[in-house]
Design a protein around this motif. Structure first.
Motif, mmCIF file in Angstrom:
data_model
loop_
_atom_site.group_PDB
_atom_site.id
_atom_site.type_symbol
_atom_site.label_atom_id
_atom_site.label_comp_id
_atom_site.label_asym_id
_atom_site.label_seq_id
_atom_site.Cartn_x
_atom_site.Cartn_y
_atom_site.Cartn_z
ATOM 1 N N SER A 52 0.784 -1.167 -0.088
ATOM 2 C CA SER A 52 0.021 -0.067 -0.085
ATOM 3 C C SER A 52 0.922 1.128 -0.048
ATOM 4 O O SER A 52 0.280 2.133 -0.495
ATOM 5 N N VAL A 53 1.843 1.108 0.535
ATOM 6 C CA VAL A 53 2.751 2.390 0.722
ATOM 7 C C VAL A 53 3.347 2.553 -0.798
ATOM 8 O O VAL A 53 3.726 2.027 -1.535
ATOM 9 N N ASP A 54 3.157 4.194 -1.116
ATOM 10 C CA ASP A 54 3.415 4.857 -2.336
ATOM 11 C C ASP A 54 4.749 5.315 -2.248
ATOM 12 O O ASP A 54 4.992 6.506 -1.754
ATOM 13 N N LEU A 55 5.858 4.707 -2.689
ATOM 14 C CA LEU A 55 7.195 5.107 -2.396
ATOM 15 C C LEU A 55 7.465 6.249 -3.092
ATOM 16 O O LEU A 55 8.431 7.161 -2.566
ATOM 17 N N LYS A 56 6.765 6.539 -4.396
ATOM 18 C CA LYS A 56 7.083 7.732 -4.886
ATOM 19 C C LYS A 56 6.649 8.977 -4.114
ATOM 20 O O LYS A 56 7.274 10.188 -4.178
ATOM 21 N N ILE A 57 5.564 8.727 -3.587
ATOM 22 C CA ILE A 57 5.306 10.095 -2.833
ATOM 23 C C ILE A 57 5.833 10.210 -1.500
ATOM 24 O O ILE A 57 6.258 11.419 -1.175
ATOM 25 N N ILE A 58 6.554 9.229 -1.053
ATOM 26 C CA ILE A 58 7.617 9.359 0.100
ATOM 27 C C ILE A 58 8.659 9.997 -0.205
ATOM 28 O O ILE A 58 9.291 10.852 0.348
ATOM 29 N N ILE A 59 9.248 9.615 -1.535
ATOM 30 C CA ILE A 59 10.411 10.134 -2.128
ATOM 31 C C ILE A 59 9.965 11.866 -2.208
ATOM 32 O O ILE A 59 10.900 12.383 -1.870
ATOM 33 N N PHE A 60 9.021 12.155 -2.762
ATOM 34 C CA PHE A 60 8.504 13.372 -3.207
ATOM 35 C C PHE A 60 8.402 14.151 -1.607
ATOM 36 O O PHE A 60 8.907 15.252 -1.664
ATOM 37 N N ASP A 61 7.948 13.565 -0.620
ATOM 38 C CA ASP A 61 7.802 14.390 0.477
ATOM 39 C C ASP A 61 9.186 14.504 1.017
ATOM 40 O O ASP A 61 9.456 15.640 1.627
ATOM 41 N N VAL A 62 10.282 13.609 0.961
ATOM 42 C CA VAL A 62 11.544 13.667 1.447
ATOM 43 C C VAL A 62 12.341 14.721 0.781
ATOM 44 O O VAL A 62 12.832 15.867 1.085
ATOM 45 N N LEU A 63 12.067 14.836 -0.783
ATOM 46 C CA LEU A 63 12.723 16.133 -1.626
ATOM 47 C C LEU A 63 12.123 17.191 -1.473
ATOM 48 O O LEU A 63 12.861 18.294 -1.239
ATOM 49 N N LEU A 64 10.858 17.257 -1.135
ATOM 50 C CA LEU A 64 10.203 18.545 -0.716
ATOM 51 C C LEU A 64 10.757 19.162 0.582
ATOM 52 O O LEU A 64 10.902 20.263 0.685
ATOM 53 N N GLY A 65 10.731 18.070 1.558
ATOM 54 C CA GLY A 65 11.441 18.555 2.866
ATOM 55 C C GLY A 65 12.563 19.171 2.792
ATOM 56 O O GLY A 65 12.986 20.101 3.349
ATOM 57 N N MET A 66 13.496 18.408 1.949
ATOM 58 C CA MET A 66 14.925 19.147 1.641
ATOM 59 C C MET A 66 14.751 20.535 1.024
ATOM 60 O O MET A 66 15.762 21.549 1.371
ATOM 61 N N ILE A 67 14.128 20.695 -0.147
ATOM 62 C CA ILE A 67 13.933 22.045 -0.525
ATOM 63 C C ILE A 67 13.142 23.097 0.324
ATOM 64 O O ILE A 67 13.819 24.135 0.371
ATOM 65 N N MET A 97 24.088 21.797 2.102
ATOM 66 C CA MET A 97 23.374 21.528 1.144
ATOM 67 C C MET A 97 23.112 19.834 1.303
ATOM 68 O O MET A 97 21.864 19.339 1.273
ATOM 69 N N MET A 98 24.274 19.186 1.677
ATOM 70 C CA MET A 98 24.094 17.701 1.903
ATOM 71 C C MET A 98 23.457 17.395 3.087
ATOM 72 O O MET A 98 22.774 16.410 3.237
ATOM 73 N N GLU A 99 23.758 18.331 4.305
ATOM 74 C CA GLU A 99 22.937 18.086 5.653
ATOM 75 C C GLU A 99 21.645 18.348 5.580
ATOM 76 O O GLU A 99 20.693 17.839 6.266
ATOM 77 N N ALA A 100 20.908 19.197 4.235
ATOM 78 C CA ALA A 100 19.654 19.485 4.376
ATOM 79 C C ALA A 100 18.810 17.882 3.865
ATOM 80 O O ALA A 100 17.403 18.163 4.022
ATOM 81 N N LEU A 101 19.621 17.096 3.371
ATOM 82 C CA LEU A 101 18.561 16.050 2.870
ATOM 83 C C LEU A 101 18.133 15.413 4.227
ATOM 84 O O LEU A 101 16.983 14.981 4.273
ATOM 85 N N PRO A 102 18.958 14.829 4.791
ATOM 86 C CA PRO A 102 18.646 14.152 6.220
ATOM 87 C C PRO A 102 17.526 14.991 7.275
ATOM 88 O O PRO A 102 16.660 14.540 7.761
ATOM 89 N N GLU A 103 18.051 16.425 7.045
ATOM 90 C CA GLU A 103 17.054 17.285 7.833
ATOM 91 C C GLU A 103 15.579 17.348 7.099
ATOM 92 O O GLU A 103 14.722 17.377 7.973
ATOM 93 N N GLY A 104 15.626 17.495 5.764
ATOM 94 C CA GLY A 104 14.329 17.421 5.123
ATOM 95 C C GLY A 104 13.344 16.165 5.536
ATOM 96 O O GLY A 104 12.358 16.056 5.953
ATOM 97 N N ALA A 105 14.292 14.926 5.425
ATOM 98 C CA ALA A 105 13.510 13.671 5.712
ATOM 99 C C ALA A 105 13.133 13.568 7.251
ATOM 100 O O ALA A 105 11.822 13.083 7.290
ATOM 101 N N LYS A 106 13.943 14.102 8.097
ATOM 102 C CA LYS A 106 13.290 14.211 9.649
ATOM 103 C C LYS A 106 12.281 15.038 9.790
ATOM 104 O O LYS A 106 11.254 14.508 10.580
#
Length: 516
Positions: A59-74, A317-326
């Motif tokens: 059921s998990v939509d991995l594309k949406i999760i990836i989208f959410d993480v990337l948007l969090g990074m932005i 910029m690299m630190e922003a990825l885990p921060e956005g995911a968190k």
């Protein structure tokens, strides 16, 4: 034993009731999911566990999760660049009071119509500094975000929602999916009246019910009313990372690239799928892939915009990825449980239950739209998904009329879309509701409880409008009546509760104490 029966409604109802009682969303959703798994596994513990695990994986939509993480990074990158703070400083110079702040937030929500997830997180991150400045409560901000996300998307032909509706319309009918969607727009009373409600209450400064309590607390410096610690670390991190070198263009340009790339990618994926025109491309696009692509392009654009000017370093910029995911973990966790609950109810045959129990063809034709409007509200509220509601009810509505009465088919499908958006709007397990809470950094149950009271007058007005639509078969008269009824209800509420919580009536006092 449980398949295709009313038992399929029990797990989502348990999750919703527990969430409203305990105000603990994660545990409530898990209880609903596990109960549903027990039903599917006939109360065999190991089978229930495997059902839960396998359903969650599927059921998990991995594309949406990836989208959410990337948007969090932005969001994190734009915050670190100082672009968000610069926009806040600019906006506070242009915006003079609280009402203008709310109207501006509403306008931004209307402008971002491509996707509701994108809308929720973008509007929230951009407007939080502005609404905080003018003491708009986080509950009110979450309501404005939510009320201009799905309602705008369901009215926009160029959106992920239009593509979803099109996919649920059977092929070979007298009208194709995209034509049907466009025809439903003026009849979608709940979406139109919700947008009217947002702008009218913002312009008039109307607050009532539990929202008035949140707004009074905000005036006294408490933007959250409760559960402020939930976002304490995130807010502290945002304050520390404000860059004085940032400008408004460091926020606006990435957003333009984000929206433009998303629209372009949607069109391109539509043509890859065999579309012959732009309208067909939007109707057959791969929305999720397009959104992920737009996020990646935006991150690359941000790198070229920020790094040469030393707004951020490569390490930052690299630190922003885990921060956005968190930052997105709470929303992703709730989404995962909500998706799993939808998968469980599908395995319990909730669609089959409604398909076999609905026999609207024997009902007076004129009353079919209003009946199916409330049925759609119930399904979307119980399952937390408007798209799932579309998939259940749209084919049923089309089969009822079987191309014999195109106008009534359009009105009935409009009622389904309106009811699905409404149920999704007020459901505590809805993904859009969850994302609105995340975007506003508002405690989820605070958002749900305040928004529900604001939705009730719109539901009443829409219901009356759909009754009229079933008889007159045009869009303008139901809409006029719906607006008049909504204004009458709001006027009555203003009379008994006052504006901005300045006067607390006996009704509101009882409401806050849980006696109403």
């Amino acid at each position: 034993m449980f398949y295709g029966t009313w038992w399929s409604l029990v797990p989502p109802l348990v999750a919703i009731i527990l969430a409203l009682i305990t105000k603990e969303v994660y545990v409530s959703l898990f209880c609903g999911v596990f109960l549903g798994a027990l039903f599917v596994g006939n109360f065999h513990l190991w089978k229930a566990f495997t059902v839960l695990l396998n359903t969650m994986v599927k059921s998990v939509d991995l594309k949406i999760i990836i989208f959410d993480v990337l948007l969090g990074m932005i969001v994190v990158l734009m915050g670190r660049s100082g672009g968000t703070a610069a926009y806040g400083r600019w906006a506070t110079k242009k915006i003079k009071n609280k009402r203008q702040a709310e109207i501006t937030t509403s306008l931004l929500g209307v402008l971002i119509f491509v996707d509701d997830y994108f809308n929720c997180l973008t509007v929230g991150s951009v407007m939080r500094p502005v609404t905080d400045k003018f003491k708009v409560s986080r509950a009110k901000l979450a309501y404005i975000i939510d009320a201009t996300a799905a309602p705008v998307c369901i009215l926009a032909p160029i959106s992920s929602w239009a593509a979803a509706v099109n996919s649920y319309v059977p092929k070979g009918g007298a009208i194709n999916g995209f034509q049907l969607f466009v025809s439903t727009i003026p009849f979608n009373l709940y979406a139109i009246l919700t947008l009217f409600m947002v702008f009218y209450t913002s312009a008039r400064g109307i607050d009532f019910g539990l929202m008035a309590k949140h707004e009074r607390n905000a005036e006294n410096g408490d933007l959250f009313t409760s559960n402020a610690d939930e976002f304490k670390d995130e807010m502290e991190q945002e304050r520390k990372n404000v860059n004085p070198k940032g400008t408004v263009k460091d926020l606006i340009l990435p957003m333009i690239v984000m929206i433009g790339t998303a629209v372009g990618a949607m069109i391109y994926t539509g043509f890859l799928g065999g579309a012959k025109s732009v309208t067909e491309a939007f109707a057959n696009c791969d929305v999720e892939t397009a959104l992920v692509f737009s996020m990646l392009v935006t991150i690359v654009f941000i790198a070229f915009l920020y790094l040469p000017r030393k707004l951020i370093t490569f390490r930052e910029m690299m630190e922003a990825l885990p921060e956005g995911a968190k930052m997105m973990i709470p929303a992703i966790l709730i989404l995962t449980f909500a998706w799993t609950l939808k998968g469980i109810t599908d395995r319990l045959g909730i669609g089959a239950f409604f398909s076999t129990t609905l026999n609207l063809s024997t009902t007076g034709v004129a009353f079919i739209p209003v009946i199916i409007f409330f049925i759609a509200i119930f399904i979307a509220f119980s399952t937390g998904t408007s798209w799932g509601t579309f998939s259940i009810l749209v084919p049923i509505a089309i089969s009822i009329f079987n191309n014999n009465n195109i106008q009534m088919m359009i009105i009935t499908v409009s009622a389904i879309l309106a009811g699905a958006v409404c149920g999704d709007h007020v459901s505590p397990i809805s993904d859009t509701t969850i994302m609105s809470s995340a975007g506003a950094q508002c405690h989820h149950i605070n958002h749900v409880s305040t928004q529900l009271q604001y939705a009730i007058p719109v539901v009443l007005s829409s219901g009356i409008g759909f009754i009229i639509a079933g008889f007159c078969r045009n869009w303008w008269l139901p809409l006029i009546v719906g607006v008049c009824v909504l204004l009458a209800v709001l006027t009555l509420i203003m009379k008994y509760t006052g504006n901005n919580g300045e006067k607390i009536s006996k009704f509101e006092s009882r409401l806050e104490k849980g006696k109403v």
